[in-house]
Design a protein around this motif. Structure first.
Motif, PDB file in Angstrom:
ATOM      1  N   UNK A  56       3.424  -4.254   3.172  1.00 33.95           N
ATOM      2  CA  UNK A  56       4.532  -3.348   2.885  1.00 33.95           C
ATOM      3  C   UNK A  56       3.969  -1.976   2.568  1.00 33.95           C
ATOM      4  N   UNK A  57       4.701  -0.948   2.967  1.00 34.27           N
ATOM      5  CA  UNK A  57       4.316   0.421   2.637  1.00 34.27           C
ATOM      6  C   UNK A  57       5.417   1.056   1.811  1.00 34.27           C
ATOM      7  N   UNK A  58       5.021   1.678   0.713  1.00 26.23           N
ATOM      8  CA  UNK A  58       5.936   2.391  -0.162  1.00 26.23           C
ATOM      9  C   UNK A  58       5.288   3.726  -0.513  1.00 26.23           C
ATOM     10  N   UNK A  61       0.851  -1.186   0.000  1.00 21.86           N
ATOM     11  CA  UNK A  61       0.000   0.000   0.000  1.00 21.86           C
ATOM     12  C   UNK A  61       0.886   1.234   0.000  1.00 21.86           C
ATOM     13  N   UNK A  62       0.289   2.372  -0.318  1.00 21.87           N
ATOM     14  CA  UNK A  62       1.015   3.646  -0.281  1.00 21.87           C
ATOM     15  C   UNK A  62       1.081   4.159   1.154  1.00 21.87           C
ATOM     16  N   UNK A  63       2.234   4.634   1.550  1.00 22.35           N
ATOM     17  CA  UNK A  63       2.397   5.161   2.912  1.00 22.35           C
ATOM     18  C   UNK A  63       1.518   6.382   3.156  1.00 22.35           C
ATOM     19  N   UNK A  64       1.092   7.044   2.103  1.00 28.23           N
ATOM     20  CA  UNK A  64       0.235   8.230   2.232  1.00 28.23           C
ATOM     21  C   UNK A  64      -1.139   7.913   2.831  1.00 28.23           C
ATOM     22  N   UNK A  65      -1.502   6.632   2.922  1.00 29.09           N
ATOM     23  CA  UNK A  65      -2.812   6.286   3.497  1.00 29.09           C
ATOM     24  C   UNK A  65      -2.951   6.802   4.925  1.00 29.09           C
ATOM     25  N   UNK A  66      -1.846   6.918   5.643  1.00 25.95           N
ATOM     26  CA  UNK A  66      -1.915   7.347   7.047  1.00 25.95           C
ATOM     27  C   UNK A  66      -2.441   8.773   7.184  1.00 25.95           C
ATOM     28  N   UNK A  67      -2.202   9.586   6.181  1.00 22.03           N
ATOM     29  CA  UNK A  67      -2.690  10.964   6.201  1.00 22.03           C
ATOM     30  C   UNK A  67      -4.043  11.123   5.513  1.00 22.03           C
ATOM     31  N   UNK A  68      -4.355  10.237   4.563  1.00 24.60           N
ATOM     32  CA  UNK A  68      -5.490  10.507   3.672  1.00 24.60           C
ATOM     33  C   UNK A  68      -6.565   9.427   3.591  1.00 24.60           C
ATOM     34  N   UNK A  95     -13.847   3.527  -6.958  1.00 20.43           N
ATOM     35  CA  UNK A  95     -13.470   4.206  -5.705  1.00 20.43           C
ATOM     36  C   UNK A  95     -12.899   5.591  -5.980  1.00 20.43           C
ATOM     37  N   UNK A  96     -13.327   6.561  -5.168  1.00 18.81           N
ATOM     38  CA  UNK A  96     -12.845   7.932  -5.317  1.00 18.81           C
ATOM     39  C   UNK A  96     -12.127   8.456  -4.079  1.00 18.81           C
ATOM     40  N   UNK A  97     -11.915   7.617  -3.068  1.00 16.16           N
ATOM     41  CA  UNK A  97     -11.154   8.086  -1.904  1.00 16.16           C
ATOM     42  C   UNK A  97      -9.665   8.027  -2.228  1.00 16.16           C
ATOM     43  N   UNK A  98      -8.874   8.918  -1.614  1.00 20.74           N
ATOM     44  CA  UNK A  98      -7.453   9.013  -1.971  1.00 20.74           C
ATOM     45  C   UNK A  98      -6.642   7.779  -1.583  1.00 20.74           C
ATOM     46  N   UNK A  99      -5.730   7.426  -2.467  1.00 25.39           N
ATOM     47  CA  UNK A  99      -4.757   6.349  -2.239  1.00 25.39           C
ATOM     48  C   UNK A  99      -5.404   4.986  -1.985  1.00 25.39           C
ATOM     49  N   UNK A 100      -6.574   4.762  -2.563  1.00 24.24           N
ATOM     50  CA  UNK A 100      -7.263   3.471  -2.408  1.00 24.24           C
ATOM     51  C   UNK A 100      -6.745   2.504  -3.470  1.00 24.24           C
TER      52      UNK A 100
END
Length: 132
Positions: free
Chosen positions: A95-97, A69-76, A117-122
């Motif tokens: 894994x987070x990248x 998954x993208x590490x940006x999920x923690x913010x978005x 899906x329209x939520x960010x980094x999904x």
């Protein structure tokens, strides 16, 4: 005709043909599909089908060794953080990248499954495991 489970014929064929360490991407409507990677486009309307519905259907069919998954999920994207936490608790590696690295890794996938899906980094990369 199948009685239950994943009904999408093309998606079933892709999953059945996957080998250990092959990857499959489940993507939001905005993730660019890399040139040469087949796209199974399920997007119908914004939000339909949802990332969660497609993920659960595919996850039930595919032996998954780990996710990326993208590490940006923690913010978005708190829903994807919750999903990652649940998957880790099931003993599957996560894994987070960076999102940019995830897009680069998608170029190696056997296919990209595009949701509405329209939520960010999904977006998630599923790494096939084995059943033995």
């Amino acid at each position: 005709m199948r009685r239950h489970g994943l009904l999408h014929a093309e998606l079933n064929r892709v999953i059945a043909a996957m080998g250990h360490t092959d990857t499959l991407v489940i993507a939001d409507v905005g993730l660019p599909v890399p040139p040469g990677v087949p796209c199974i486009d399920l997007a119908l309307l914004p939000g339909t089908p949802s990332f969660a519905a497609v993920f659960e259907a595919v996850y039930a069919e595919l032996a998954v060794e780990r996710l990326t998954v993208a590490s940006e999920i923690h913010r978005k994207n708190p829903a994807l953080v919750d999903l990652s936490t649940r998957i880790r608790a099931e003993g599957v590696g996560v894994d987070e990248v960076s999102h940019d690295d995830l897009k680069r890794l998608a170029a190696r996938a056997v296919a990209v499954v595009r949701t509405g899906e329209t939520s960010p980094y999904a977006n998630v990369i599923l790494h096939a495991g084995v059943t033995f």
